[in-house]
Design an enzyme around this catalytic site. Structure first.
Site: not given
Length: 800
Positions: A315, A317, A390-391, A588, A607
């Site tokens: 997992h 991204h 935050k990306y 999650e 999650h």
């Protein structure tokens, strides 16, 4: 629905049903039922439960207490004493040479110690509940497993073999579609090297459409949110529809209601809670009795240790698969190497990279990790909006578009370079693999083609990486911006290109290569804690009619993703193409029914934190009879079901620590001890990790905090390979040619460094739990049952 699984006359067979061409498969009779078997009752219970769960303002967690460890001196003294005793008992073993070289070392295959000390329980009521409650609970548990088996079978995902065999032993015939298929024999030799051979040709080299499979001539269109396929493009009516079965909406809603009723059933909750407590205690006893033998077995394996066994980041991204320092160095390098390259269009005028940074009053020298400000901090806890922000490097969305997007003015050139550098690091480490997530938003039909062209053009490929396509649940955002008229338009944008390229690969040559070689499944992503204002039922609008501003609920997204993937898998199977699995973010945060949808429809989830919620049986009456109680805890049943079905759970403790649950309260060690199929993953290294090897960082912290043993770490790594989407052939090299079998026979300690003792314990414990419930279900009518009937809770017949 009516009828029990077993009557006085013996088991009743489950009659297979097939749909007529163009109609969904629907099975209306289950092999077992609850005592109250009225669909209206299920519906009432489910809707009340949905309403309560949506009313939760935030996720509350019960505190966990960890037993204090023994004094270090005593522990070490006892360990050394046991090691000396075991080493004296080990006989001199004959060396058996193996015709394989791994990194220049000769390996020796030695038989591993399979005998270990087992725990058996005798006496009456060994399950901890009265036998009548056991029968009721067992019927509910088996009913839930049959529901999952049906949906996983329809979509041709993998279902746990041990569980499938236990269900078959009840005397039920499988569905007309095979529930599972044995993996064909592989040519991989038992003494083959641990690294698969590398192909001499690049998978993206053969781009000539003439060399691709021909057009079938089929036509397709979406009807009520699900794509239907027709024999002729110019005659798409019911009579010409290709028989590609999928689950009927009415059937799915009915099954969902049954599942919601099951998880709040009192006797079932008590039974599952006690079984989970038993599994935890049994594992602790197993460790006390066998830890030294497991360690001795690992020490006898030459060359193999935790660092050189296969690990998969299940997992992660793609847009945050690098760490901050890596991204910072790349940005500085790009500013020096491509300052005059036009990277952005602003008001019709092209902007160079130099001009973009000058507009921010920044130079390469000014940049630092602190300036980027992309690491999650204490302010992101329970604030998914701040986490998403935050990306953006330096808080500027334009930099996010330039450096970590595939669709921009430079056609994702910089992002491709960064991904390829991450891939190179994985190849250098040799034993680490990743399953990166790339996004398809569903805003336009050409998203798939652009993504595939990006991958093929920049040759973004590695044997160490596979891709999952994530679909953000953002329909409400796109609808508000007038980008989508209704939800069906979003579904068409996501799935119609996939059907078109499957019907005629030559129509989208890059997409065909991309799907065939690297894409393994679908993911569903977004903030699960967002409130859901709609209950998914038969009164819900169909996708073409969903034009309201509210976002569809989680289960709505998941059902239509699953239904279209199921039809697509049947079509691709007919053509001999690679098929897909569903592995969503699930549990999650948010309502508990997310985990119910995941249990029914998904092969694995990411999650799964909400499975940890438990309550003492004596507290159930107070909580469940209190209408005003906000935090309704129902997960013991689901956690037990996830265990019995061995559903993979990719857990990311560092990610959860910054967003939803502090590290010391993460349930991963509890899940592992009970035998759930869990693995460690990183989620977003850019936000949460500091080193060049984020997966090893994740393992390192988990081991230090939870005092995991070497065997525990290797078991987590083995789980990550089993639940990954890499090919059967690759897994045969990494885990051994027999990895798909059951029990210790599936394990090759020379490759996994997991002792046969641990694998045998897991297999036997799962078989005993399944035997307990299937034995109760096979029992005749309740009035003929002796209250003191003996149940076998120890080893299975023929076991030790």
């Amino acid at each position: 629905m009516s009828g029990d699984l077993c009557g006085a006359s013996g088991p009743k067979p489950l009659k297979p049903q097939r749909s007529l061409p163009g109609t969904p498969v629907s099975i209306t009779h289950y092999p077992i039922d609850l005592r109250t078997s009225m669909e209206e009752k299920y519906k009432e219970i489910a809707e009340e439960l949905f309403t309560r769960s949506m009313a939760e303002s935030e996720m509350r967690s019960a505190p966990y207490e960890f037993p204090e460890d023994s004094p270090i001196e005593q522990l070490e003294e006892r360990r050394h004493r046991l090691e000396r005793q075991i080493s004296q008992d080990i006989k001199v073993m004959k060396e058996k040479s193996v015709d394989t070289v791994d990194d220049g070392f000769k390996e020796r295959a030695m038989p591993m110690e399979k005998e270990y000390q087992r725990v058996s329980i005798s006496g009456e009521e060994k399950c901890g509940v009265p036998f009548t409650d056991l029968v009721d609970a067992a019927k509910c548990v088996v009913k839930a497993l049959f529901i999952r088996e049906k949906y996983i079978n329809r979509s041709m995902q993998s279902f746990c073999k041990t569980t499938a065999h236990a269900l078959q032993e009840l005397g039920m015939k499988p569905l007309d579609l095979k529930v599972y298929e044995d993996i064909p024999e592989t040519p991989v030799d038992a003494d083959a090297p641990v690294h698969p051979p590398v192909s001499a040709t690049h998978p993206y080299d053969n781009q000539d459409p003439k060399n691709m499979p021909a057009d079938t001539g089929y036509g397709c269109k979406m009807v009520d949110g699900v794509v239907h396929v027709y024999i002729k493009k110019n005659n798409m009516d019911k009579s010409s529809e290709v028989d590609l079965p999928y689950p009927d909406l009415k059937e799915y809603i009915a099954d969902m209601n049954v599942m919601m009723a099951l998880i709040i059933n009192g006797p079932v909750k008590s039974f599952c809670y006690r079984r989970l407590q038993y599994l935890s205690s049994k594992f602790q006893m197993h460790i006390l009795l066998n830890e030294m033998k497991e360690l001795a077995a690992q020490k006898k394996v030459p060359h193999r240790d935790f660092y050189n066994i296969r690990k998969v980041d299940t997992h992660i991204h793609a847009s945050s698969c690098m760490n901050q320092k890596h991204l910072l160095r790349f940005i500085k390098r790009a500013m020096k190497k491509y300052p005059e390259e036009i990277v952005h269009i602003e008001r019709g005028r092209g902007q160079t990279l130099k001009e973009v940074f000058e507009s921010m009053n920044l130079t390469a020298f000014d940049l630092s990790v602190d300036t980027l400000d992309m690491h999650a901090d204490r302010n992101t806890f329970h604030r998914f909006d701040k986490f998403n922000a935050k990306y953006n490097p330096i808080g500027e969305s334009i930099l996010r578009e330039i450096f970590i997007k595939t669709d921009n003015h430079i056609e994702g050139k910089y992002f491709a370079h960064i991904i390829k550098e991450v891939m190179f690091d994985l190849e250098e480490s040799k034993y680490q693999n990743s399953e990166l997530r790339l996004s398809i938003y569903g805003r336009s039909r050409d998203e798939w083609d652009k993504l595939a062209q990006w991958a093929v053009k920049h040759r973004v490929y590695s044997n160490n990486v596979r891709w999952l396509v994530q679909v953000p649940r953002l329909f409400d955002v796109y609808h508000t911006k007038k980008q989508l008229a209704n939800f069906q338009e979003m579904l068409e944008n996501i799935f119609m290109p996939l059907f078109e390229v499957t019907i005629n690969p030559r129509s989208h040559p890059e997409l065909h290569l991309f799907l065939q070689h690297v894409v393994v499944g679908f993911d569903s992503v977004d903030d699960e804690s967002k409130p859901e204002h709609h209950i998914f039922n038969l009164d819900s609008p169909l996708p073409a009619d969903w034009t309201e501003e509210d976002n569809p609920p989680y289960s709505y997204y998941l059902y239509y993703t699953y239904a279209n993937m199921t039809v697509l898998n049947h079509l691709r199977r007919r053509r001999g193409f690679h098929m897909f699995v569903l592995r969503p973010h699930c549990g999650e945060a948010g309502p508990i029914h997310h985990l119910v949808s995941g249990f029914m429809l998904s092969e694995n989830i990411s999650h799964g934190l909400l499975l940890r919620k438990e309550i003492q049986p004596e507290m159930q009456k107070t909580i469940f009879h209190n209408k005003t109680a906000k935090n309704i805890q129902m997960a013991p049943v689901l956690q037990y079901l996830y265990y019995l079905a061995q559903i993979g759970i990719a857990m990311s403790p560092l990610s959860n620590n910054s967003l939803f649950l502090s590290y010391h309260r993460n349930p991963l060690p509890e899940y592992l001890s009970r035998g759930l199929m869990v693995s460690l993953s990183t989620d977003d290294p850019l936000q949460f990790h500091f080193t060049k090897e984020p997966l090893m960082e994740e393992y390192s912290i988990a081991t230090q905090v939870w005092k995991l043993s070497s065997c525990d770490m290797c078991e987590l790594a083995r789980n990550s390979v089993l639940m990954s989407g890499f090919s059967h052939k690759a897994k045969s090299y990494w885990l051994g040619p027999s990895y798909s079998k059951e029990g210790p026979e599936s394990n090759d300690i020379r490759r996994t460094n997991v002792p046969d003792i641990r694998v045998a314990y897991r297999s036997e414990t799962l078989s005993e739990e399944l035997q307990l419930i299937t034995h109760a279900v096979r029992t005749d009518e309740l009035d003929t049952i002796d209250e003191e009937d003996s149940l076998t809770m120890g080893p299975l017949p023929g076991g030790h």
